[in-house]
Design a protein around this motif. Sequence first.
Motif, PDB file in Angstrom:
ATOM      1  N   GLU A  57      29.902  49.706  34.545  1.00 17.99           N
ATOM      2  CA  GLU A  57      28.698  49.119  35.277  1.00 17.99           C
ATOM      3  C   GLU A  57      28.372  48.214  34.003  1.00 17.99           C
ATOM      4  N   SER A  58      28.545  46.707  34.118  1.00 11.48           N
ATOM      5  CA  SER A  58      28.310  45.791  33.127  1.00 11.48           C
ATOM      6  C   SER A  58      27.769  44.689  33.986  1.00 11.48           C
ATOM      7  N   LYS A  59      26.830  43.891  33.349  1.00  3.62           N
ATOM      8  CA  LYS A  59      26.063  42.838  34.089  1.00  3.62           C
ATOM      9  C   LYS A  59      27.035  41.559  33.872  1.00  3.62           C
ATOM     10  N   THR A  60      27.910  41.310  32.749  1.00  5.87           N
ATOM     11  CA  THR A  60      28.713  40.229  32.940  1.00  5.87           C
ATOM     12  C   THR A  60      30.141  40.309  33.335  1.00  5.87           C
ATOM     13  N   GLN A  61      30.905  41.587  33.153  1.00  2.00           N
ATOM     14  CA  GLN A  61      32.083  41.742  33.833  1.00  2.00           C
ATOM     15  C   GLN A  61      32.331  43.178  34.245  1.00  2.00           C
ATOM     16  N   PRO A  62      31.663  43.564  35.456  1.00  2.00           N
ATOM     17  CA  PRO A  62      31.945  45.038  35.756  1.00  2.00           C
ATOM     18  C   PRO A  62      33.364  45.265  36.112  1.00  2.00           C
ATOM     19  N   GLY A  76      43.296  48.404  38.494  1.00  2.00           N
ATOM     20  CA  GLY A  76      42.189  47.823  38.119  1.00  2.00           C
ATOM     21  C   GLY A  76      41.784  46.828  38.607  1.00  2.00           C
ATOM     22  N   VAL A  77      40.323  46.663  38.805  1.00  2.00           N
ATOM     23  CA  VAL A  77      39.699  45.230  39.381  1.00  2.00           C
ATOM     24  C   VAL A  77      38.741  44.969  38.610  1.00  2.00           C
ATOM     25  N   PHE A  78      38.635  43.845  38.068  1.00  2.00           N
ATOM     26  CA  PHE A  78      37.641  43.124  37.184  1.00  2.00           C
ATOM     27  C   PHE A  78      36.844  42.180  38.180  1.00  2.00           C
ATOM     28  N   PHE A  79      35.371  42.421  38.023  1.00  2.30           N
ATOM     29  CA  PHE A  79      34.616  41.430  39.124  1.00  2.30           C
ATOM     30  C   PHE A  79      33.812  40.286  38.022  1.00  2.30           C
ATOM     31  N   ASP A  80      33.411  39.270  38.748  1.00  2.52           N
ATOM     32  CA  ASP A  80      32.274  38.527  38.281  1.00  2.52           C
ATOM     33  C   ASP A  80      31.128  38.859  38.414  1.00  2.52           C
ATOM     34  N   ARG A  81      30.223  37.981  37.781  1.00  5.37           N
ATOM     35  CA  ARG A  81      28.815  38.339  37.952  1.00  5.37           C
ATOM     36  C   ARG A  81      28.252  38.832  39.471  1.00  5.37           C
ATOM     37  N   ASP A  82      29.081  37.838  40.438  1.00  3.52           N
ATOM     38  CA  ASP A  82      28.838  37.997  41.979  1.00  3.52           C
ATOM     39  C   ASP A  82      29.356  39.060  42.673  1.00  3.52           C
ATOM     40  N   ASN A  83      30.034  39.880  41.735  1.00  2.00           N
ATOM     41  CA  ASN A  83      30.960  41.219  42.265  1.00  2.00           C
ATOM     42  C   ASN A  83      32.141  40.765  43.048  1.00  2.00           C
ATOM     43  N   LYS A  84      32.614  39.491  42.936  1.00  2.00           N
ATOM     44  CA  LYS A  84      33.867  39.010  43.505  1.00  2.00           C
ATOM     45  C   LYS A  84      35.184  39.287  42.609  1.00  2.00           C
ATOM     46  N   PRO A  85      36.273  39.974  43.126  1.00  2.00           N
ATOM     47  CA  PRO A  85      37.112  40.128  42.069  1.00  2.00           C
ATOM     48  C   PRO A  85      37.843  38.862  41.454  1.00  2.00           C
ATOM     49  N   ILE A  86      37.991  39.100  40.101  1.00  2.00           N
ATOM     50  CA  ILE A  86      38.553  38.128  39.335  1.00  2.00           C
ATOM     51  C   ILE A  86      39.880  38.356  38.812  1.00  2.00           C
ATOM     52  N   LEU A  87      40.217  39.536  38.565  1.00  2.00           N
ATOM     53  CA  LEU A  87      41.556  39.943  38.060  1.00  2.00           C
ATOM     54  C   LEU A  87      41.801  41.410  38.608  1.00  2.00           C
ATOM     55  N   GLU A  88      43.371  41.500  38.973  1.00  2.00           N
ATOM     56  CA  GLU A  88      43.471  42.739  39.561  1.00  2.00           C
ATOM     57  C   GLU A  88      45.014  43.298  38.781  1.00  2.00           C
ATOM     58  N   THR A  89      44.808  44.402  38.438  1.00  2.00           N
ATOM     59  CA  THR A  89      46.007  44.814  37.481  1.00  2.00           C
ATOM     60  C   THR A  89      46.626  46.418  38.189  1.00  2.00           C
ATOM     61  N   ILE A  90      47.754  46.503  37.741  1.00  2.00           N
ATOM     62  CA  ILE A  90      48.185  47.989  37.764  1.00  2.00           C
ATOM     63  C   ILE A  90      48.681  48.273  36.293  1.00  2.00           C
ATOM     64  N   GLU A  91      48.075  49.225  35.812  1.00  2.00           N
ATOM     65  CA  GLU A  91      48.221  49.618  34.302  1.00  2.00           C
ATOM     66  C   GLU A  91      48.997  51.009  34.588  1.00  2.00           C
ATOM     67  N   ILE A  92      50.043  51.132  33.849  1.00  2.00           N
ATOM     68  CA  ILE A  92      50.790  52.272  33.552  1.00  2.00           C
ATOM     69  C   ILE A  92      50.662  52.613  32.237  1.00  2.00           C
ATOM     70  N   THR A  93      49.520  53.724  32.025  1.00  2.00           N
ATOM     71  CA  THR A  93      49.085  54.266  30.936  1.00  2.00           C
ATOM     72  C   THR A  93      48.549  55.543  31.286  1.00  2.00           C
ATOM     73  N   THR A  94      48.287  56.443  30.088  1.00  2.00           N
ATOM     74  CA  THR A  94      47.601  57.756  30.282  1.00  2.00           C
ATOM     75  C   THR A  94      46.062  57.365  30.774  1.00  2.00           C
ATOM     76  N   PHE A  95      45.447  56.424  30.430  1.00  2.00           N
ATOM     77  CA  PHE A  95      44.216  56.330  30.584  1.00  2.00           C
ATOM     78  C   PHE A  95      43.921  54.466  30.376  1.00  2.00           C
ATOM     79  N   PRO A  96      43.119  54.012  31.426  1.00  2.00           N
ATOM     80  CA  PRO A  96      42.903  52.794  31.187  1.00  2.00           C
ATOM     81  C   PRO A  96      42.198  52.175  30.012  1.00  2.00           C
ATOM     82  N   HIS A  97      42.993  50.979  29.094  1.00  2.00           N
ATOM     83  CA  HIS A  97      42.458  50.893  27.939  1.00  2.00           C
ATOM     84  C   HIS A  97      40.896  50.306  27.917  1.00  2.00           C
TER      85      HIS A  97
END
Length: 125
Positions: A57-62, A76-97
């Motif tokens: 829950e971030s005001k700048t980049q949730p 993973g999905v990163f959103f802009d301030r208007d809660n629109k997706p700006i980056l989508e990832t598939i992370e292969i890891t034990t826990f998202p960094h």
Amino acid sequence: MLMNAPAILNEILQALKDLYQKGEEHIIYINKIPLTEEDRLAILDVLGEGQVKIRLESKTQPAEWRETGVYGVWIGVFFDRDNKPILETIEITTFPHMASSQREDIEESIRLLEERLKVLLQRDA
């Protein structure tokens, strides 16, 4: 029509093997790959749903990460301030960094906890 789903799923499979055998993590930036709607649905269907969801829950980049039904694979999905997706990832890891505590945040927390402990001890004296 499936265009890139099989290639992405094979990349995920190889990345899982590398994570298991070598401890190497991998990120696929899926919004930078041309995917048909059928590709997206096929990838999600093959990976399945997991049990863990993390929301930053971030005001700048949730951001949000969902564990898939394949352990070690996170969407993973990163959103802009208007809660629109700006980056989508598939992370292969034990826990998202990006969901992990960052070093500078931990440093700040050390100072904060030291100060709170000092106040508590002064109050109790």
